[in-house]
Structure formats: C-alpha cells, structure tokens
Design an enzyme around this catalytic site. Structure first.
Site, PDB file in Angstrom:
ATOM      1  N   GLN A  72       0.812  -1.213   0.000  1.00 63.36           N
ATOM      2  CA  GLN A  72       0.000   0.000   0.000  1.00 63.36           C
ATOM      3  C   GLN A  72       0.852   1.272   0.000  1.00 63.36           C
ATOM      4  OE1 GLN A  72      -3.277  -1.527   3.090  1.00 63.36           O
ATOM      5  NE2 GLN A  72      -3.961   0.197   1.879  1.00 63.36           N
ATOM      6  N   HIS A  73       0.173   2.353  -0.317  1.00 65.38           N
ATOM      7  CA  HIS A  73       0.651   3.735  -0.149  1.00 65.38           C
ATOM      8  C   HIS A  73       1.676   4.214  -1.170  1.00 65.38           C
ATOM      9  CE1 HIS A  73      -1.278   3.106   3.634  1.00 65.38           C
ATOM     10  NE2 HIS A  73      -0.260   2.485   4.192  1.00 65.38           N
ATOM     11  N   ASP A 225      -2.386  -4.952   0.352  1.00 60.09           N
ATOM     12  CA  ASP A 225      -1.894  -6.256   0.815  1.00 60.09           C
ATOM     13  C   ASP A 225      -2.614  -6.772   2.057  1.00 60.09           C
ATOM     14  OD1 ASP A 225      -0.723  -4.254   2.347  1.00 60.09           O
ATOM     15  OD2 ASP A 225       1.336  -4.879   1.954  1.00 60.09           O
TER      16      ASP A 225
END
EC number: 2.7.1.17
Length: 465
Positions: A72-73, A225
């Site tokens: 992520q991110h 995830d």
C-alpha cells in the site's frame, strides 16, 4: 478442473503469483520473483518481476480472471503520456515525515481522522505528494496522474495505456489520505493540500466484484496487501497479526474508524466493509538483524531464543530499527535496555529480539481493544510466523492463544479469491476449503509488558509528550 483464476501479490520484497481453480480454490501452479531492495523503485522492476513470476507459474493462457494485490501507499506519478515521472516512493520511505507533520498541523489530526479515517504519517501517499511538491516541483508539475503500485500493474495488464483507464479498489484507495471510504469519494481538497493542485487523474474506484477487460481475461479491482491477506485467510472478524517486512494488526469491522492519535488507520477491506489496523515499520527484519548480529541462521536464532527464560532475564529490545510508524518516530533507532554482565548472552539477545518485535505488535492489539475490538485469540501470519520460537513465544506476549495457519501466500490467495468472486458475481466471495492450522498457548510473561513500555517510553519526548 473448472475455470482458472490468478492472484498476484506484488509486495515490497517480491512478486508472487498463484493460479487456482475458481470453484474449489485448489492450487494449480505458482511462481515467484524478487524485487530490488530500497525504499524507492522504478515500477518497471515490478513489471519485470511479474512477468518472471507468471512465466514460472505457467502463464495466463488458460486463466479467466486475474486480480492484483500489493504493497500500500506507494506513490506512482505518471505524465500525460503514461510514462513514470520518477521512481515510486514506497510506503517505508520516511523522507516524507516532515511533510506528514506539516499536513497534520495545517488541518488538525481530528479533521484528518474524520475525513479519511487516517492521520497522515510518512507512509501515506498524500504525505509523499507534499514532499514531491516541495522538493521536486518540476516532477510535481509533470504529474498528470497519481496511482498506487497495484493500480499501475493492473493498468499494464489491461494494456490500454490511457490514464482514464486506471482503476483501484476501496482498500488501497483508503490508504492514500485523500479518499473517504465511508462515502466512496475522493477528497480532492486533501489531494490539493498535498500536491498543491487537484487536476490530476486518480484511478476509478471499483467495487469488490467489478472488473475491467484485459486482453484475454477479466481484471478484478485488486486490493491492498492487508485486505488481500484477510480475504485469502477468510479471517472474518478475527484479529490478525501479520509479521512481514512491516507488522500489521487488523480486524474486520462495519464502520470506518476515526482515531485522531493516528495509532489506528481506518482503512477499508476488500469486501465492502472496513479494516481498522495498526502498522509498525519493524517486524520480520528485526529477526534478520538479530541473526546477523549473532552470526547465526534463523533456525539457530529460534533455538537460542527458546533456550532462554521468558523475559530474557531482564534484557529488553526496542525494535525501532528503521524508524517507526507506530508510535510515529520516523527518525528513531533501536535500543537494548537492561543489559548486565549476567544476562548478556546470545540466548537472551535472541529471545529479547523476538519479544521486542512481538511487543511492538502487542501495542497494536491493545489499541484495537481500546476501541472495542477484543482479541480472544490471534491469527498469526507472515514470514516471521514460520519461526518456531515466534509461534511459541507469541502467546506469552499477547496473553491469548495464537492460531497459525499453514504457510501460504495469503495476499496472492486473497487476490485469486477476489478474481473468482468477479467471475461468480455472487453476494459473497466463493467458499474455499481452508488448510490446517496450529494452536499455541502460553502464560503471559510477568513484567515483560511493563519493561517494554518503560523502555519504549524513553522515546516519548521525541513525540513532544
């Protein structure tokens, strides 16, 4: 054998692919490829690793649907032609910590929590966009679209090349800092606060069973995830502790959290619900460091740790080896407390490393309990959960039984299950048989939590407390 589906896990360290039967979930074949180290990466390396993993898994010729889950991110910026503007900044790149602090100061922690369920820290995409605008204004000006790692891979698999063909899902979008999962809408005012403008293309957010057409198969919305792992495990409302590169404590919920302290991130899950979670930067690699320091492999590290008494005779390790996200201490380092001539042994150091890593996750378990999400037992997954010492010591740190599912690629499995759900278009994901699991019990180690908290609190002045 019926229709086949493929699930992809493009994680920080590698790309994993599983091909499964859509109806039964039976594993047909799989593949894996490594990613380069570092906290920034050219996305082309993700694509190359995906191709290598797919080749090892026998390709996609007979696959009806594919879904991609990923770390992520990460900030992926594209220009108007679809070319990558600069290497992607990954979630664990902490150069954006001052930008995150500035964003919180400007709007207020409560306002951020109310708007998106998340208070910005260095890992969140909006913080990285603020860093980009301040430190690389030319690259910020070139940016015509912003997406996340799993979005970029899905887009390349679809093969369109048009920016307006970018798609994502609620779970990954909820970690950007400019998406409100409760309303399902982007907050372009918050995007503007980060990037300085809001005229960029953002991926269309798909529902859990929506899809786009690929060249020969359907492409599901994918997932972050953690949401992918929860779906792959069939975790339901269980508290899950994942010990990978990062440590994650999560549990499915029916509403978005709003924690102004920033400890709990109010993310979405992959089913249309929510996934409040607590993330630490330091987990499995704490054990890597301890093994390297002691000059042993992980099997010997585990043996040493189990040969030491609970509590490591007072030796306490604070595992902030790469800075930390929870608590928000991006510039911190690790430390060993309570060392004496008597307790300075390899066995105690091995045990202290495992107890310290797990104590960092216990803080997340306690944070969820404070908002009413209580763990009666914990599902333990991730690379570090394969260590016998971690499995046996975990109940003595958490104070509740620990259940360890059989090792698997939970994130990739979750993506595959989502792909099968796309094909069925049912009200619920398909029910796949779960594997065996092991249960571990143990008595809470007296004094460990207090000693860990006392050692960790030495960092609190850095938080201004």
């Amino acid at each position: 054998m019926g229709e086949l589906v493929a699930g992809v896990d493009s994680s920080t360290q590698s790309c994993k692919v599983v091909v499964r039967d859509a109806e039964s979930g039976e594993l047909v074949r799989s593949g894996r490829a490594a990613h380069p180290d570092g906290t920034e990466i050219e996305p082309k390396h993700w694509w190359a690793a995906l191709q290598q993993a797919l080749d090892e898994a026998g390709g996609l010729a007979e696959v009806a649907a594919v879904s991609v889950a990923g770390q992520q991110h990460g900030m992926v910026c594209l220009d108007e032609t679809g070319e990558v503007v600069r290497p992607a900044l990954l979630w664990n790149d902490t150069r954006s910590a001052p930008a995150a602090a500035a964003l919180v100061e400007e709007l207020g922690a409560q306002a951020w929590a109310d708007a998106t369920g998340t208070v910005p820290v260095a890992s969140i995409t909006v913080s990285k966009l603020r860093w980009l605008a301040e430190h690389e204004p030319a690259n910020a000006a070139r940016t015509a679209a912003v997406c996340l790692p799993h979005d970029w891979l899905t887009w390349h698999l679809a093969g369109s090349g048009e920016l307006d063909a970018l798609v994502t899902d609620r779970s990954d979008a909820s970690g950007t800092g400019y998406f409100d999962a409760s309303s399902g809408e982007y907050r372009r005012d918050l995007l503007r606060l980060g990037l300085g403008r809001d005229d960029v293309v953002l991926p269309r957010v798909l529902g859990p069973t929506e899809s786009v057409e690929g060249p020969r198969f359907r492409l599901g919305p994918g997932a972050g995830d953690n949401a992918g792992a929860a779906l792959g495990l069939g975790a339901g409302d269980d508290v899950v502790v994942s010990l990978g590169t990062s440590g994650v404590v999560s549990a499915r919920g029916d509403r978005q959290g709003t924690d102004p302290t920033g400890t709990i991130a109010g993310f979405a899950d992959a089913t249309g619900a929510f996934l409040p979670l607590v993330v630490t930067l330091n987990a499995a690699r704490v054990l890597d460091a301890a093994a390297r320091l002691l000059g042993v492999d992980h099997t010997e590290l585990s043996r040493l740790a189990l040969s030491a008494p609970p509590g490591a005779e007072g030796l306490t390790l604070v595992p902030y080896l790469e800075g930390e996200r929870t608590p928000n201490l991006p510039d911190s380092t690790g430390a060993i407390h309570g060392m004496t001539l008597a307790n300075a042994t390899p066995a105690n150091l091995a045990r202290a490393a495992i107890e310290g890593m797990l104590s960092g996750q216990k803080a997340g378990v306690d944070a969820l309990a404070a908002v009413g999400v209580h763990a009666h037992e914990i599902m333990l997954i991730g690379g570090a959960a394969r260590s016998e010492a971690v499995r046996r010591i975990a109940p003595t740190v958490f104070g509740v039984p620990v259940v360890v599912p059989e090792p698997g690629e939970y994130v990739a499995d979750g993506a595959a299950r989502q792909a099968a759900w796309v094909l069925s278009d049912g009200a619920e994901p398909p029910r796949w048989a779960s594997g065996t699991s092991e249960r571990y019990d143990g008595d809470l180690t007296d004094g460990l939590e207090e000693r860990y908290r006392e050692a960790a609190e030495k960092y609190l002045p850095r938080l201004g407390r």
